[in-house]
Design a protein around this motif. Sequence first.
Motif, mmCIF file in Angstrom:
data_model
loop_
_atom_site.group_PDB
_atom_site.id
_atom_site.type_symbol
_atom_site.label_atom_id
_atom_site.label_comp_id
_atom_site.label_asym_id
_atom_site.label_seq_id
_atom_site.Cartn_x
_atom_site.Cartn_y
_atom_site.Cartn_z
ATOM 1 N N HIS A 521 10.420 66.321 46.117
ATOM 2 C CA HIS A 521 9.939 67.642 46.460
ATOM 3 C C HIS A 521 10.358 68.662 45.402
ATOM 4 N N GLU A 522 11.616 68.605 45.022
ATOM 5 C CA GLU A 522 12.106 69.504 43.985
ATOM 6 C C GLU A 522 11.315 69.320 42.708
ATOM 7 N N ALA A 523 11.075 68.071 42.390
ATOM 8 C CA ALA A 523 10.362 67.777 41.151
ATOM 9 C C ALA A 523 8.964 68.365 41.177
ATOM 10 N N GLN A 524 8.359 68.347 42.364
ATOM 11 C CA GLN A 524 6.979 68.834 42.452
ATOM 12 C C GLN A 524 6.898 70.345 42.535
ATOM 13 N N GLN A 525 7.989 70.949 42.983
ATOM 14 C CA GLN A 525 7.950 72.384 43.212
ATOM 15 C C GLN A 525 7.592 73.249 42.008
ATOM 16 N N PRO A 526 8.409 73.226 40.954
ATOM 17 C CA PRO A 526 8.192 74.222 39.904
ATOM 18 C C PRO A 526 6.872 74.036 39.183
ATOM 19 N N ARG A 527 6.452 72.810 39.049
ATOM 20 C CA ARG A 527 5.190 72.629 38.337
ATOM 21 C C ARG A 527 4.282 71.770 39.206
ATOM 22 N N ASP A 528 3.065 72.118 39.179
ATOM 23 C CA ASP A 528 2.094 71.382 39.946
ATOM 24 C C ASP A 528 1.193 70.763 38.904
ATOM 25 N N VAL A 529 1.328 69.506 38.727
ATOM 26 C CA VAL A 529 0.649 68.925 37.577
ATOM 27 C C VAL A 529 -0.695 68.334 37.969
ATOM 28 N N ILE A 530 -1.690 68.903 37.414
ATOM 29 C CA ILE A 530 -3.028 68.391 37.627
ATOM 30 C C ILE A 530 -3.694 68.368 36.264
ATOM 31 N N GLY A 531 -4.280 67.266 35.947
ATOM 32 C CA GLY A 531 -5.003 67.191 34.685
ATOM 33 C C GLY A 531 -4.110 67.413 33.471
ATOM 34 N N GLY A 532 -2.860 67.020 33.603
ATOM 35 C CA GLY A 532 -1.988 67.026 32.445
ATOM 36 C C GLY A 532 -1.439 68.381 32.050
ATOM 37 N N ARG A 533 -1.763 69.411 32.803
ATOM 38 C CA ARG A 533 -1.146 70.674 32.403
ATOM 39 C C ARG A 533 -0.494 71.368 33.585
ATOM 40 N N LYS A 534 0.485 72.115 33.255
ATOM 41 C CA LYS A 534 1.212 72.801 34.314
ATOM 42 C C LYS A 534 0.379 73.955 34.827
ATOM 43 N N ARG A 535 0.534 74.173 36.100
ATOM 44 C CA ARG A 535 -0.172 75.295 36.679
ATOM 45 C C ARG A 535 0.809 76.057 37.517
ATOM 46 N N LEU A 639 -10.581 65.158 39.880
ATOM 47 C CA LEU A 639 -9.500 65.676 39.052
ATOM 48 C C LEU A 639 -10.013 66.715 38.064
ATOM 49 N N SER A 640 -11.136 66.412 37.457
ATOM 50 C CA SER A 640 -11.634 67.347 36.448
ATOM 51 C C SER A 640 -12.174 68.611 37.125
ATOM 52 N N LEU A 641 -12.750 68.434 38.292
ATOM 53 C CA LEU A 641 -13.243 69.607 39.010
ATOM 54 C C LEU A 641 -12.080 70.529 39.399
ATOM 55 N N LEU A 642 -11.010 69.886 39.858
ATOM 56 C CA LEU A 642 -9.837 70.657 40.280
ATOM 57 C C LEU A 642 -9.264 71.491 39.148
ATOM 58 N N SER A 643 -9.358 70.940 37.934
ATOM 59 C CA SER A 643 -8.730 71.664 36.838
ATOM 60 C C SER A 643 -9.700 72.619 36.142
ATOM 61 N N SER A 644 -10.967 72.604 36.567
ATOM 62 C CA SER A 644 -11.933 73.424 35.847
ATOM 63 C C SER A 644 -12.006 74.867 36.338
ATOM 64 N N SER A 645 -12.059 75.066 37.634
ATOM 65 C CA SER A 645 -12.215 76.437 38.138
ATOM 66 C C SER A 645 -11.634 76.510 39.549
ATOM 67 N N PRO A 646 -11.508 77.706 40.085
ATOM 68 C CA PRO A 646 -10.962 77.807 41.443
ATOM 69 C C PRO A 646 -11.783 76.977 42.426
ATOM 70 N N CYS A 647 -11.103 76.250 43.246
ATOM 71 C CA CYS A 647 -11.788 75.353 44.176
ATOM 72 C C CYS A 647 -11.367 75.655 45.599
ATOM 73 N N CYS A 648 -12.175 75.190 46.512
ATOM 74 C CA CYS A 648 -11.761 75.203 47.905
ATOM 75 C C CYS A 648 -12.455 74.059 48.618
#
Length: 928
Positions: A521-535, A639-648
């Motif tokens: 959980h700690e590891a996932q907290q500060p960075r949310d890694v999707i598509g290889g980049r931090k968000r 994955l690519s959709l998630l990293s491209s633009s705001p999603c819901c």
Amino acid sequence: METENPPVAVKKQTLTAKAIIHQKYGTKACYKIEEVEEKLSSNVLCPGLTLPQKGPSLFRCFLQLPDISVVSEPCKKKKDAQQSAAQLALVKLGIDSESSSPTDAVDELVSRLTYMFSNEFLSSLHPLSGHLKAVLRRDDKRCGLLPLYAVISCDPKLVNLCKSIDARVEANPLLSIPIVKGAVARLSELVISEEELWIKRKEPYPSDVIPSLDNQESDITNGAVTVTKAVYIPPSLDKDVVSLSLNMGSEVYYLDIIAQELGVVDASKVLISRTIGKSSSEMRLYFSALEPKNLISDPEFHSAKDVSSDSSFNVRASYLLGQHVYGNVILASVGYTWRGAELFHEDVSVRSYFRMLVGKTPDGIFKLSRDAILAADLPQLFTTKTNWRGSLPRDLLCAFCRQHRLSEPVFTLVCNSLKSDKELHESENGQTSPEIETFRCNIKIFSKTQELILEYFPEESFKKQGDSMQNASLKALLWFNIYFKQPNADLEKLSLSSVSNELNCNLTSFVKEFYFCQLMHEAQQPRDVIGGRKRNREPQSDLINKNPRMEGEVSGSSPSIGSVVSISYTVYLVSEGTEIRELLEKNDDFEFEIGAGAVISNIESAVTQMTVGQSICFYMGLPPKEFILASAVEYERVLSLLSSSPCCLEYTTSLLQVTEPFEDRMEQALFSPPLSKQRLEFAMHYIKEFSAASLIDFGCGSGSLVDSLIDIPSSLEKIVGVDLSQKGLVRAAKVLNSKLEKLKTVMPTSRIESVTLYDGSITVFDSRLYGFDVGACLEVIEHMEEDQACLFGDVALSLFRPKLLIVSTPNYEYNIIMQKSNLATQEEDPDEKGGAQPCKFRNHDHKFEWTRQQFNQWATALALRHNYSVEFGGVGGDGSEPGYASQIAVFRIRNDSSVEVSGPTVEVDHHYKTVWEWNAATTENPAE
Ligand code: SAH
Ligand code: MG
């Protein structure tokens, strides 16, 4: 002596499994027997067929040992259940029917290894022989070098021997390496490489053993290229978990390929985990033996600080495995198995990885069991087993413990034979009698090393053992779930949360066991890694502010709490602006109970506003990533959709069907007016015909008949109710009290003189109730055992001798109609375990339900014995095939009966206790 029997073979003195357990554990072995009821295997009711009224009793045995606990299969005899549990425990402990001391174990280990490298072993079906054949096929200097770790991961027997030499092997299989090394050193025919961790036979295999290898028909020996998908889990959280193809061409040893992918020299440097995931899975983690910390994986040596500052620590793999893992990790489902001689392999997708992550949490296990990750939610309530969909709480809790390498939870049933105030609300026709036992279920959860982690002692008790277990299990799961949603939350506070007085958590052992969850959980907290980049935070899509769109005509009413509804739904990932949508989840027929929290709240609140046939579309923000990725079919595209633009997420759901709660179904949906009203009218008819002045209601329950009789002007002067349910009587007294207080003002013409409620059994005679005009016994006899019902008949007609006795009971043959109506399929299940078959009877408290013929036979013979006539009728339906829903016999005393002419000759015989009495004469009318 005669010797007709065949000669006894070898009289081997074998100990029973239980005896072995006793030798080893003595009084530390704790057996608990629980009775289970066998279910009828068929849910189709056959009219006319007499089914056994109650399945034979079966027993299940819980065996708790210091290290493990097991549960036997249901057995017919208690003894067998105990033996079966003991046998299971032996298997789990890896003890073959004889116990071996450590020195014996070393000898056995040596002979086991000798066997593994014998000529005949090569042609055996043992998975390790697959490895051997493959390494013999290598054409370089590594030919015939068998990785030590393959030996350990393939042969449970060998590992068990290591365990009996060093018990710590249980927690850390790697500790078997030095033990095996030591045993190999004692064998002159084997060579072991100290640092490279392989074993080799000194003598080459004779050529007549090896050529047979080529006959093996496998993809690999045929030269075909086999590709299997695996998942690469890098230690760095900056890198994604990605899919990987293992290219297992011909003549290649699969562990060599994995070694290559891991970046280690050869297969002997590959460490292989136990299997993870489902019990049948062959999924394992592969990691490097060259990471020195992988070989000293004793959790005591690591602190959270140590690992989180260590860049080689693989938190994702450690979380999955529950063990510290360093460096690169490959998750694959490949290997030689007991299933056949060929190499087994199955694709493991990144989606499977995320599903495993989801399956680590209590609500995740439930979502997976419903195959509805984005729609289902772990319910907050367990109402009835028949309304529950997906794995039952108890099974979920066991799965959860298995997932986290804990011991099987220990359930202890506490039986309260006294009445409990917290007893469930009694239903209208009063199923509860005071001596009905209620149950509470305590749960204890232990670590593998038997440290107590959690104790839960619920206060609430239940009529069914199963309900108490399911409820307690659910509470425990919900408690764990809070932690999993927020592993960083203050545990101290959590353990003091709402249920704290019922729950006791050993924080030290809890943290020890769930330490990886916190790390993850700690590891996932500060960075949310999707598509290889931090968000940072996901930018919110504006779509979620859009109003829900409802479509379709309003028809009838919306589902209410307790209803079971069926919906269809789709969930799309939509990216704002791009018009691109990816299907995440789809279900054509998804059922859940309204009001239990079994789906995400948006779906539930939408559905409660809909009527059948309507559909709704709404948008929601994104749930945790692993939920999306675990449901994504087109993983890459999602994955690519998630990293491209705001999603819901876009949810579309339609309400297909609503099933009302059981009581309403019976009384309202099927019959109009309700059956109870029809029975009342039926009785009223005879009261009028007879101008009856006195009436006994045998088994009056909560007094609904008496209550209604007071409302209707009639000739009745004296009314008596008898029941043995305290709860029923108390309710009846309350209702009647307030009603009768107003009687004279509301109904001045009422002739009613007295109303009395007695506590007693209707199979016992009380002289105060002798010779009444009418006796009513409505829907009561089926709540008694058959012999008691017959006894009641005899007692009623021979001792109470009412001029008229009206007896109603369900007509078993009519059940098929109720089933067909599709309303009864959710009926409460009388049994505690097994699938959700409908009840064979209408009500779980019914001891029997008679066909028309059975009822006829009983009533006719009864009437004959006591000089009564009998006629048959009923209510519910028109009486044509298969008869009325409720069948009724009306017994009339024959005029030539002489006994009662002399009046109550019976001696004073008072067996009933007056619980409540009302008398017109002694009641002052406040208005006067
Ligand atoms: N006659 C009522 C209640 C039916 S439910 C009605 O039609 O609504 C069955 C009732 O029978 C329960 O209240 C139960 O307590 C009662 N009962 C069962 N066995 C009994 C017995 N041996 N003596 C008295 N009441 C009994
Ligand atoms: Mg009944």
